[in-house]
Design an enzyme around this catalytic site. Structure first.
Site, mmCIF file in Angstrom:
data_model
loop_
_atom_site.group_PDB
_atom_site.id
_atom_site.type_symbol
_atom_site.label_atom_id
_atom_site.label_comp_id
_atom_site.label_asym_id
_atom_site.label_seq_id
_atom_site.Cartn_x
_atom_site.Cartn_y
_atom_site.Cartn_z
ATOM 1 N N PRO A 16 -7.987 -5.343 3.914
ATOM 2 C CG PRO A 16 -6.482 -6.746 4.998
ATOM 3 C CD PRO A 16 -7.928 -6.374 4.964
ATOM 4 C CG ASP A 39 -11.505 4.219 -3.014
ATOM 5 O OD1 ASP A 39 -11.920 5.079 -3.794
ATOM 6 O OD2 ASP A 39 -11.551 4.333 -1.775
ATOM 7 C CE LYS A 61 -3.881 8.782 -5.812
ATOM 8 N NZ LYS A 61 -3.384 9.997 -5.321
ATOM 9 N N GLY A 92 -10.791 0.593 0.729
ATOM 10 C CA GLY A 92 -9.797 -0.343 1.240
ATOM 11 C C GLY A 92 -9.680 -0.243 2.760
ATOM 12 C CG ASP A 94 -12.269 1.217 9.531
ATOM 13 O OD1 ASP A 94 -13.119 0.416 9.972
ATOM 14 O OD2 ASP A 94 -12.362 2.457 9.691
ATOM 15 C CG MET A 171 -0.905 6.863 2.497
ATOM 16 S SD MET A 171 -2.153 8.154 2.440
ATOM 17 C CE MET A 171 -2.760 8.150 4.110
HETATM 18 N N1 SAH Z 1 -8.440 2.843 4.931
HETATM 19 C C1 SAH Z 1 -7.229 2.092 4.632
HETATM 20 C C2 SAH Z 1 -6.015 3.002 4.457
HETATM 21 C C3 SAH Z 1 -6.124 3.913 3.254
HETATM 22 S S1 SAH Z 1 -4.716 4.938 3.028
HETATM 23 C C4 SAH Z 1 -7.016 1.054 5.733
HETATM 24 O O1 SAH Z 1 -7.678 1.100 6.777
HETATM 25 O O2 SAH Z 1 -6.197 0.156 5.518
HETATM 26 C C5 SAH Z 1 -3.744 3.985 1.907
HETATM 27 C C6 SAH Z 1 -2.493 3.471 2.616
HETATM 28 O O3 SAH Z 1 -2.840 2.326 3.374
HETATM 29 C C7 SAH Z 1 -1.397 2.987 1.690
HETATM 30 O O4 SAH Z 1 -0.567 4.060 1.270
HETATM 31 C C8 SAH Z 1 -0.636 2.050 2.580
HETATM 32 O O5 SAH Z 1 0.204 2.740 3.468
HETATM 33 C C9 SAH Z 1 -1.757 1.430 3.396
HETATM 34 N N2 SAH Z 1 -2.211 0.137 2.861
HETATM 35 C C10 SAH Z 1 -3.409 -0.153 2.337
HETATM 36 N N3 SAH Z 1 -3.506 -1.477 2.027
HETATM 37 C C11 SAH Z 1 -2.313 -2.016 2.365
HETATM 38 C C12 SAH Z 1 -1.790 -3.332 2.304
HETATM 39 N N4 SAH Z 1 -2.503 -4.348 1.832
HETATM 40 N N5 SAH Z 1 -0.521 -3.532 2.739
HETATM 41 C C13 SAH Z 1 0.215 -2.510 3.232
HETATM 42 N N6 SAH Z 1 -0.241 -1.241 3.324
HETATM 43 C C14 SAH Z 1 -1.486 -0.994 2.897
#
Ligand code: SAH
Length: 266
Positions: A16, A39, A61, A92, A94, A171
């Protein structure tokens, strides 16, 4: 006949944010990769596991700009693997949780490229935890629903989401107003505890807590940015009973602090 060794693509979750939450497997694969395709939302320290001569390709992006098209990423992964390279596709959280990892797996499958998936700690679990919110809790919530506010060509099933015990919404950022109104219209009580976790597990993490009816306004006041998750459900109110955890600054306790604590015990 040309003779060449086929490469392999690892779809790897980077966790995360806090680089301490990278898995050992991910760190080892990064240390062996020829090519790393990554990413945004990857902590810079995570990339320090790569070899000095590894090629690093950024496809995310930046500040609302355009990201590399998904098909181009597929083409890049396939081309690198066909050159015989060991490729780490770093995502980021999983890779299979709202990370389009499934699409990449399908493309690699179709191209006949060897690939593996290395799960990562999803922000859906880590961000609430870092904000002192247990997503399930005996007697309070026996289930958790992970959903996204951002679906192409299809409106979310609000009735279903409003009925979730604990709802973790990815999101939600720009649509917070719309999302909270829709949940309330679909039957969720306006007084339901809610929280926004911004940049969960990063050093600049912020948590904003308010009833569902006013969380969007609070987020606007506080100028909440990205990445952020919305957590809705009675479990959010447990934060108040976990002040020790709620006070902890994430991403701060590194090896140095750990050694000091250990030394203190001697
Ligand atoms: N595959 C990632 C999610 C990707 S979608 C996972 O499993 O975490 C991207 C969304 O993930 C962001 O819009 C936000 O809602 C969330 N996100 C990712 N990292 C975050 C973080 N450190 N804190 C809070 N939300 C996060």
């Amino acid at each position: 006949m040309s003779q060449h060794v086929e490469g392999i693509v690892y779809l790897v979750g980077a966790g995360p944010g806090d680089p301490g939450l990278l898995t050992l497997r991910a760190a080892r694969l990064l240390a062996s990769a020829d090519t790393v395709v990554y990413d945004r939302l990857i902590h810079p320290e995570v990339l320090t596991h790569t070899r000095p001569h590894a090629r690093l390709v950024f496809v995310g992006k930046e500040g609302g700009g355009e990201s590399v098209a998904q098909e181009e990423i597929h083409t890049l992964l396939i081309a690198q693997a066909r050159l015989g390279r060991t490729v780490v596709r770093l995502k980021g959280g999983d890779p299979f949780v709202f990370g389009r990892g499934g699409e990449e797996a399908l493309a690699l499958e179709a191209a006949g490229i060897a690939y593996e998936v290395v799960p990562g700690v999803s922000s859906g679990l880590a961000a609430p935890a870092a904000a002192a919110i247990p997503v399930t809790h005996r007697g309070v919530s026996g289930s958790v629903t992970f959903a996204t506010a951002h679906r192409t060509g299809q409106a979310p099933d609000w009735a279903h989401l409003a009925g979730a015990e604990t709802l973790v919404l990815f999101m939600a950022g720009r649509r917070l107003e719309e999302v909270t109104l829709a949940l309330i219209a679909a039957g969720r009580a306006p007084s339901t505890p809610a929280a926004i976790v911004e940049a969960g597990t990063w050093a600049h993490q912020r948590v904003i807590e308010a009833p569902l009816a006013s969380i969007a306004a609070r987020a606007r006041e506080e100028a909440v940015g990205s990445p952020a998750l919305l957590v809705v459900g009675e479990v959010v109110s447990l934060r108040a009973q976990l002040p020790t955890l709620a006070r902890t600054r994430p991403g701060v306790a590194g090896p140095e602090q750990f050694l000091k604590v250990e030394a203190g015990h001697e």
